[in-house]
Structure formats: C-alpha cells, structure tokens
Design a protein around this motif. Structure first.
Motif, PDB file in Angstrom:
ATOM      1  N   GLY A  13       2.882   5.885  -3.154  1.00  0.00           N
ATOM      2  CA  GLY A  13       3.944   6.698  -3.738  1.00  0.00           C
ATOM      3  C   GLY A  13       3.834   6.783  -5.248  1.00  0.00           C
ATOM      4  N   VAL A  14       3.527   5.662  -5.889  1.00  0.00           N
ATOM      5  CA  VAL A  14       3.357   5.652  -7.346  1.00  0.00           C
ATOM      6  C   VAL A  14       2.189   6.556  -7.736  1.00  0.00           C
ATOM      7  N   LEU A  15       1.066   6.380  -7.075  1.00  0.00           N
ATOM      8  CA  LEU A  15      -0.129   7.147  -7.398  1.00  0.00           C
ATOM      9  C   LEU A  15       0.076   8.645  -7.164  1.00  0.00           C
ATOM     10  N   ALA A  16       0.673   8.990  -6.033  1.00  0.00           N
ATOM     11  CA  ALA A  16       0.902  10.405  -5.727  1.00  0.00           C
ATOM     12  C   ALA A  16       1.809  11.049  -6.769  1.00  0.00           C
ATOM     13  N   THR A  17       2.852  10.343  -7.175  1.00  0.00           N
ATOM     14  CA  THR A  17       3.784  10.902  -8.146  1.00  0.00           C
ATOM     15  C   THR A  17       3.168  11.010  -9.527  1.00  0.00           C
ATOM     16  N   VAL A  18       2.382  10.035  -9.915  1.00  0.00           N
ATOM     17  CA  VAL A  18       1.715  10.115 -11.219  1.00  0.00           C
ATOM     18  C   VAL A  18       0.722  11.274 -11.223  1.00  0.00           C
TER      19      VAL A  18
ATOM     20  N   ALA B 279       0.831  -1.206   0.000  1.00  0.00           N
ATOM     21  CA  ALA B 279       0.000   0.000   0.000  1.00  0.00           C
ATOM     22  C   ALA B 279       0.863   1.252   0.000  1.00  0.00           C
ATOM     23  N   GLY B 280       1.951   1.243   0.773  1.00  0.00           N
ATOM     24  CA  GLY B 280       2.860   2.394   0.797  1.00  0.00           C
ATOM     25  C   GLY B 280       3.519   2.622  -0.546  1.00  0.00           C
ATOM     26  N   LEU B 281       3.951   1.543  -1.164  1.00  0.00           N
ATOM     27  CA  LEU B 281       4.583   1.629  -2.481  1.00  0.00           C
ATOM     28  C   LEU B 281       3.597   2.168  -3.519  1.00  0.00           C
ATOM     29  N   MET B 282       2.400   1.640  -3.521  1.00  0.00           N
ATOM     30  CA  MET B 282       1.394   2.082  -4.490  1.00  0.00           C
ATOM     31  C   MET B 282       0.944   3.521  -4.231  1.00  0.00           C
TER      32      MET B 282
ATOM     33  N   ILE C 221       9.294   4.986  -8.701  1.00  0.00           N
ATOM     34  CA  ILE C 221       8.641   4.155  -9.713  1.00  0.00           C
ATOM     35  C   ILE C 221       7.620   4.984 -10.480  1.00  0.00           C
ATOM     36  N   GLY C 222       6.886   5.836  -9.765  1.00  0.00           N
ATOM     37  CA  GLY C 222       5.895   6.696 -10.401  1.00  0.00           C
ATOM     38  C   GLY C 222       6.504   7.631 -11.423  1.00  0.00           C
ATOM     39  N   THR C 223       7.703   8.136 -11.146  1.00  0.00           N
ATOM     40  CA  THR C 223       8.398   8.985 -12.112  1.00  0.00           C
ATOM     41  C   THR C 223       8.696   8.203 -13.382  1.00  0.00           C
ATOM     42  N   SER C 224       9.112   6.972 -13.233  1.00  0.00           N
ATOM     43  CA  SER C 224       9.400   6.138 -14.402  1.00  0.00           C
ATOM     44  C   SER C 224       8.137   5.855 -15.198  1.00  0.00           C
TER      45      SER C 224
END
Length: 89
Positions: free
Chosen positions: A15-20, A10-13, A55-58
């Motif tokens: 971060g991805v969602l927030a960055t996207v 959940a923490g990883l996702m 990861i979200g940046t990528s």
C-alpha cells in the motif's frame, strides 16, 4: 495472484509503495476496493493495503516538503503542513 501480500507487513508495504508511485491514496484505495469486491484479495489484506496507502500519502507529503530545503522559512512552513497532514489524517 496476490498471495505475496497475504502477510500483514507485505500488504502494508504494498500500500505504501503503490501510493508513493501513483501519488494518490484515493487511487490505491479504489483499486483495493475493486480487488476485494472481485474476491481477488480478502478484506483483511485489503484493510492492510489501505492502511499502507494512508501511510504512503504521509510519506509523499513529507518528501514534497523536503523539496523546499533551499529556503529555511519555506521549509519550516512546508514541514509544518506535512506534519499537520500526518497528525490529522
């Protein structure tokens, strides 16, 4: 308040969602550092969210490169640039 991101996935996702959404891993990272400093989340969770931000940046770079699909040469160059970013980030 932030119990929902206490699990690693959940923490990883998050971060991805927030960055996207904000299209900036620096913004996401700055927010997470502030939350850790204020003791709203623990360091372990913060690290996972920051990893997700990277990861979200990528993901964002790859999506932008796919927007060049109308021209094959430009698409190839854009995908190469995005892949280089992912590899050397």
């Amino acid at each position: 308040m932030f119990e929902a991101i206490s699990s690693p996935i959940a923490g990883l996702m998050a971060g991805v969602l927030a960055t996207v959404l904000v299209q900036s891993s620096s913004t996401s990272t700055s927010i997470v550092v502030g939350l850790v400093g204020a003791k709203h989340i623990i360091v372990k969770t913060g690290l996972l969210v920051i990893m997700g931000a990277n990861i979200g940046t990528s993901v964002t770079k790859t999506l932008v490169s796919m927007g060049q699909a109308d021209d094959r040469v430009t698409l190839q160059r854009a995908c190469s640039g995005a892949t280089g970013h992912v590899t050397f980030r």
